[in-house]
Design an enzyme around this catalytic site. Structure first.
Site, mmCIF file in Angstrom:
data_model
loop_
_atom_site.group_PDB
_atom_site.id
_atom_site.type_symbol
_atom_site.label_atom_id
_atom_site.label_comp_id
_atom_site.label_asym_id
_atom_site.label_seq_id
_atom_site.Cartn_x
_atom_site.Cartn_y
_atom_site.Cartn_z
ATOM 1 N NE ARG A 59 27.745 16.443 13.977
ATOM 2 C CZ ARG A 59 27.980 17.728 13.861
ATOM 3 N NH1 ARG A 59 27.363 18.440 12.760
ATOM 4 N NH2 ARG A 59 29.190 18.114 14.506
ATOM 5 C CE1 TYR A 112 4.648 4.488 9.315
ATOM 6 C CE2 TYR A 112 6.009 6.354 9.224
ATOM 7 C CZ TYR A 112 5.824 5.139 9.770
ATOM 8 O OH TYR A 112 6.408 4.855 11.057
ATOM 9 C CG ASP A 184 7.201 8.514 1.648
ATOM 10 O OD1 ASP A 184 7.734 7.773 0.923
ATOM 11 O OD2 ASP A 184 7.322 8.580 2.803
ATOM 12 C CE LYS A 209 9.164 0.977 5.798
ATOM 13 N NZ LYS A 209 9.857 1.869 6.618
HETATM 14 C C1 LIG Z 1 5.531 5.390 3.473
HETATM 15 C C2 LIG Z 1 6.651 5.670 4.482
HETATM 16 N N1 LIG Z 1 7.394 6.793 4.565
HETATM 17 C C3 LIG Z 1 8.249 6.788 5.590
HETATM 18 C C4 LIG Z 1 8.461 6.107 6.675
HETATM 19 C C5 LIG Z 1 9.481 6.312 7.614
HETATM 20 O O1 LIG Z 1 10.531 5.708 7.494
HETATM 21 P P1 LIG Z 1 11.605 5.278 8.527
HETATM 22 O O2 LIG Z 1 10.865 4.120 9.479
HETATM 23 O O3 LIG Z 1 12.805 4.494 7.668
HETATM 24 O O4 LIG Z 1 11.858 6.342 9.302
HETATM 25 C C6 LIG Z 1 7.603 4.702 6.534
HETATM 26 C C7 LIG Z 1 7.943 3.986 7.711
HETATM 27 O O5 LIG Z 1 7.463 2.621 7.555
HETATM 28 C C8 LIG Z 1 6.800 4.559 5.495
HETATM 29 O O6 LIG Z 1 5.951 3.604 5.395
#
Ligand SMILES: Cc1ncc(COP(=O)(O)O)c(C=O)c1O
Length: 392
Positions: A59, A112, A184, A209
């Site tokens: 952890r 998102y 992000d 991604k």
């Molecule tokens: C732009 C973006 N940020 C964050 C996330 C969240 O990531 P995770 O699915 O790995 O938790 C996503 C998920 O699709 C996303 O498209």
């Protein structure tokens, strides 16, 4: 002669290789152990005080996670990085590192859907107030600003409509106000855009991604200054949002080809975006480097090497989308994620943005006829042929 640092491409391709010196496997081992051994109490103490370098307990972080953290921190130009169990854990930990009870966050309303839900449901429970605004609109920002505002949050390329964040402008506005800027960067990746170089304070990514480029590893990462990353790490350890060693190892296998993949994703997406714009069944196409995109000049300035592999297209109604999806089975799968090496598509109104009401989606321009295409690395004419069959 001053030695020039390795190019990003070299750094990526060689990542993980030299972690164990000579007489070692070329592919790094997976440290699938929940706990580590120590020779003395001093040794144990040293390991606890250096969690970014030593392993104590799963952890608290793993050797596989550390290789990824070192690489990602260098790629984004940060002082440190902390891997997390998912992208959402990274978003949450990053925001909690810069916000506390009584603070206010200004977040872009295009984020998102999962992030939207987190901001609306979970941050208020921590005593953090959130305003979702159009961060590109200076007047809207100023109206929403409060004496307690401490941070702004946005995506460098928004999901799904590919809005380009004018980060230089946002940083110029927020710096005198002392606001932390959290970005992000999942859709862009450091191969195309590095928010820290433009003045952001923290960057987050969802690992499944483009960083991984395959659909086999879960995880997230926060990158930025050493002090803030330490706060992120403490939080991640306390709540147990640590990235597992196998996922870290899988992500590392993918990230080594990031530079080349992002070039090809970008080329293929631009070609398809241009072609789709001329198709009679397509009402509109959203891609930053299309002449029809309202931010094409900004996109050219911030994304000189390409704008990535995501694009959105509007077919006008849910029925038309459903007919296209059915025809595309076996060619371009409907799969609610993105960034695989193979082209996939998704339906934002029913997946990533389902947490929003129809009115909220409509206000953002996410209609019932919108498809988000994650353009892969195939021979682009093959994808065009398949799409043609789907759109007929
Ligand atoms: C732009 C973006 N940020 C964050 C996330 C969240 O990531 P995770 O699915 O790995 O938790 C996503 C998920 O699709 C996303 O498209």
């Amino acid at each position: 002669m001053v030695e020039r640092p390795d190019h990003r491409q070299t750094l990526l391709v060689r990542s993980g290789l030299d972690a164990h010196g000579t007489d070692s496997p070329l592919s790094p081992p997976i440290y699938q152990s929940t706990v580590y051994q120590f020779g003395s109490l001093d040794d144990l103490e040293a390991a606890f005080t250096e969690p970014s370098k030593r392993s104590v307990y799963y952890r608290n972080g793993t050797p596989n996670g550390r290789v990824l953290e070192e690489l990602l921190s260098r790629l984004e130009g940060g002082e440190a990085a902390v891997c997390t169990a998912s992208g959402m854990a990274a978003v949450y930990a990053a925001l909690l590192a810069v916000l506390g009870p009584g603070d206010h966050l200004l977040a872009d309303w295009r984020v998102y859907g999962g992030t939207y839900a987190l901001l609306v449901h979970d941050l208020p429970k921590q005593g953090i107030e959130v305003s979702l605004v159009d961060l590109q609109d200076r007047e809207a920002r100023e109206q929403a600003l409060r004496p307690t505002t401490r941070a702004v949050f946005a995506e460098s390329l928004s999901n799904p409509l590919m809005n380009v964040l004018d980060l230089p402008e946002l940083v110029a506005w927020s710096s005198p106000l002392g606001l932390a800027v959290v970005v992000d960067n999942s859709f862009a990746t450091p191969a195309l855009f590095r928010p820290l170089e433009w003045g952001a304070g923290l960057v987050v990514h969802s690992l499944p991604k483009y960083l991984s480029g395959h659909s086999s590893a879960m995880g997230g990462v926060v990158i930025g200054g050493a002090a803030q990353c330490q706060r992120v790490r403490d939080q991640v350890i306390r709540v147990g949002a640590t990235l597992g060693p196998f996922d870290a190892w899988m992500a590392l296998q993918g990230i080594r080809t990031l530079e080349l993949r992002m070039q090809r994703h970008s080329q293929n997406a631009l070609t398809l975006a241009r072609w789709l714009s001329t198709h009679p069944a397509v009402q509109s196409v959203h891609y930053p480097l299309l002449p029809s995109h309202p931010q094409i000049e900004l996109a050219k300035q911030l994304f000189p090497q390409g704008a990535g592999g995501m694009l959105a297209l509007d077919l006008g109604s849910r029925g038309r989308v459903d007919r296209a999806v059915r025809k595309l089975v076996g060619r371009i799968p409907l799969a609610p994620s993105l960034a695989d090496v193979a082209t996939t598509l998704t339906y934002p109104a029913g997946t990533s943005h389902r947490a929003l009401s129809p009115e909220q989606r409509a206000a953002q321009g996410i209609g019932d006829g919108l498809i988000r295409l994650s353009v892969g690395l195939e021979w682009v004419e093959d994808v065009a042929r398949d799409l043609l069959a789907g759109l007929q």
